[in-house]
Design an enzyme around this catalytic site. Structure first.
Site, PDB file in Angstrom:
ATOM      1  N   HIS A 133       9.848 -23.229 -13.553  1.00  0.00           N
ATOM      2  CA  HIS A 133       8.957 -22.553 -13.866  1.00  0.00           C
ATOM      3  C   HIS A 133       9.664 -22.308 -15.199  1.00  0.00           C
ATOM      4  O   HIS A 133      10.818 -21.974 -15.738  1.00  0.00           O
ATOM      5  CB  HIS A 133       9.186 -21.198 -13.608  1.00  0.00           C
ATOM      6  CG  HIS A 133       8.566 -20.269 -13.802  1.00  0.00           C
ATOM      7  ND1 HIS A 133       7.464 -19.136 -12.496  1.00  0.00           N
ATOM      8  CD2 HIS A 133       8.151 -19.776 -15.321  1.00  0.00           C
ATOM      9  CE1 HIS A 133       7.227 -18.696 -13.462  1.00  0.00           C
ATOM     10  NE2 HIS A 133       7.257 -18.788 -14.818  1.00  0.00           N
ATOM     11  N   LYS A 187      -1.092 -22.842 -10.124  1.00  0.00           N
ATOM     12  CA  LYS A 187      -0.474 -21.631 -10.710  1.00  0.00           C
ATOM     13  C   LYS A 187      -1.665 -20.274 -10.727  1.00  0.00           C
ATOM     14  O   LYS A 187      -2.666 -20.593 -11.051  1.00  0.00           O
ATOM     15  CB  LYS A 187       0.679 -21.521 -12.058  1.00  0.00           C
ATOM     16  CG  LYS A 187       0.243 -20.477 -12.817  1.00  0.00           C
ATOM     17  CD  LYS A 187       1.768 -19.623 -12.625  1.00  0.00           C
ATOM     18  CE  LYS A 187       1.908 -18.156 -13.166  1.00  0.00           C
ATOM     19  NZ  LYS A 187       2.613 -18.596 -14.621  1.00  0.00           N
ATOM     20  N   ASP A 243      11.757 -19.411 -15.932  1.00  0.00           N
ATOM     21  CA  ASP A 243      10.767 -19.450 -17.181  1.00  0.00           C
ATOM     22  C   ASP A 243      11.880 -19.143 -18.625  1.00  0.00           C
ATOM     23  O   ASP A 243      10.646 -18.891 -19.575  1.00  0.00           O
ATOM     24  CB  ASP A 243      10.331 -16.985 -16.908  1.00  0.00           C
ATOM     25  CG  ASP A 243       8.767 -17.709 -16.939  1.00  0.00           C
ATOM     26  OD1 ASP A 243       8.394 -17.808 -17.848  1.00  0.00           O
ATOM     27  OD2 ASP A 243       9.000 -16.152 -16.950  1.00  0.00           O
TER      28      ASP A 243
END
Ligand code: ARG
Length: 411
Positions: free
Chosen positions: A70, A191, A324
């Site tokens: 991610h 996603k 992230d």
């Protein structure tokens, strides 16, 4: 000129077999072209000749090239608010090219880019594949799909401005259409946003987005096209609906209950939990310009997500490494390893999450994710033994991708 490729030989103190958890000591890895030919304690006979290249990595351990499931390569951690809105897609692709290189320098040879405007992540992927720029292999989603006014929409403007994100779609047929559009333009993965989020304006972090009916249609469409699907979800109901709809991975997974864990175990769902980024948001976020609304939501999510991580690990849920990257600066990805160990994983489990588990989520476990003969030569050298001190993952010395030395920091 010979038809055989000149072998590249790596000699190190150890090589990690991520499947068994055993260290091969000492270790010699022979690489030819893009592939690993052998992993053994001693140099196999007849491999060394006058033009063989040997790299001596005394004091180092070889591990498989790392995966981050991610990231947002086009995202710049220091750009928020109005300045972010002024960033064009072409500009974001340039940012992404720089971040791709930083990510590779940190030892991450494969990343999943989950959400980018204008398919900029596909451009980065292709430029790397063509050898125009240096970076990890990118598995790209293009625009993330989401409901009107949801986490994957832009909600900072009043209605007069009519600003709607590219991935917005409401209703089962509309979400199928969005999936088809993304597939048409060449994405590797889909996603979508199944709940509100921290970094969006006006969304409740715990509230579900998309009805189950929409999620089911979306997931069915993705799987019919032979791709995998990742769902952004913090809230419990959104997590459960996404798992029941059949997603391949849930991202963030902040508010877990026992039923959600049981569902994940039953469906074989992967959890991708970005448990480092909270430190950056709460530590540096205000300075970096993250709005108070997001900081407030992060205070609700950060420590609960870490508790959920501990529970998921204990229960034996399939875990991958997802950080992230882009919310915190790209290149710091490996900082998450020590937090994964702090919150319940063994060093080996953290390394498996970032290698063989991630490769399996991508259905590439036959080609990537472990140091075995016949696999692609994606290899990272770290100083010392990561099974004893996971922090060494933050000091990658050498990175090989596809059999090519991409980074050598020992110089
Ligand atoms: N992209 C995510 C969101 O905006 C980031 C969440 C970060 N916080 C965390 N504790 N993992 O919701």
């Amino acid at each position: 000129c010979s038809v055989f490729a000149t072998p590249l030989i790596l000699k190190a103190d150890a090589a990690l077999d991520v499947k068994s958890g055993k260290l091969i000591t000492p270790a010699t890895i022979v690489i030819e072209d893009k592939n690993i030919v052998s992993v053994s304690q001693h140099t196999p006979k007849d491999t060394e000749n006058s033009d063989t290249k040997v790299i001596n990595l005394k004091g180092h351990t070889l591990v498989p090239g790392l995966f981050d499931m991610h990231v947002h390569l086009t995202g710049d951690a220091s750009v928020h608010g109005y300045e972010r809105l002024r960033r064009t897609v072409p500009r974001s692709a340039i940012t992404g090219a720089i971040n791709a290189r930083r990510t590779l320098e940190a030892g991450f040879t494969s990343v999943r880019n989950l959400g980018a405007s204008g398919y900029a992540d596909l451009a980065i992927r292709d430029a790397i594949y063509d050898g125009d720029i240096s970076g990890p292999r990118v598995f790209a989603s293009g625009p993330a799909i989401g409901i009107t006014g949801g986490h994957c929409d832009i909600n900072a403007f009043t209605h007069e401005h009519r600003v709607i994100s590219e991935g917005v779609a409401d209703g089962p047929w509309a979400v199928r259409h969005k999936v088809r559009e993304n597939v048409k333009y060449g994405v590797d993965v889909i996603k979508f946003c199944a709940t509100g989020g921290v970094m969006s304006t006006g969304t409740k972090v715990g509230a579900q987005q998309y009805s189950f009916e929409e999620m089911e249609a979306l997931v069915n469409e993705v799987h019919m096209r032979g791709l995998t699907v990742a769902a952004h979800a913090h809230g419990t109901n959104g997590i459960k609906s996404a798992i029941r709809a059949g997603v391949d991975s849930v991202e963030h997974v902040s508010f877990l209950d026992d039923e959600a864990i049981q569902l994940a175990l039953k469906h074989g769902t992967y959890f991708s939990m970005d448990i480092y980024t909270t430190e950056y948001i709460l530590g540096e976020g205000a300075k970096a310009g993250i709005p108070e609304e997001s900081l407030q939501k992060e205070r609700q999510v950060g420590s609960i997500q870490r508790e959920s991580f501990t529970k998921a690990v204990k229960a034996g849920v399939n875990m991958v490494f997802g950080s992230d990257g882009g919310i915190y600066p790209h290149g710091d990805n490996a900082k998450q390893f020590s937090r994964m160990v702090q919150f319940g994983m063994t060093e080996l489990q953290a390394l498996q999450a970032a290698t063989i588990n991630s490769a399996t989520l991508l259905k590439l476990q036959d080609h990537l994710g472990s140091l075995e003969s016949g696999k692609l030569a994606d290899i990272v050298a770290v100083p010392g033994n990561p099974l004893e001190d996971i922090k060494v993952m933050e000091n990658v010395a050498l990175v090989i991708k596809d059999g090519k030395v991409e980074v050598d920091k020992r110089l």
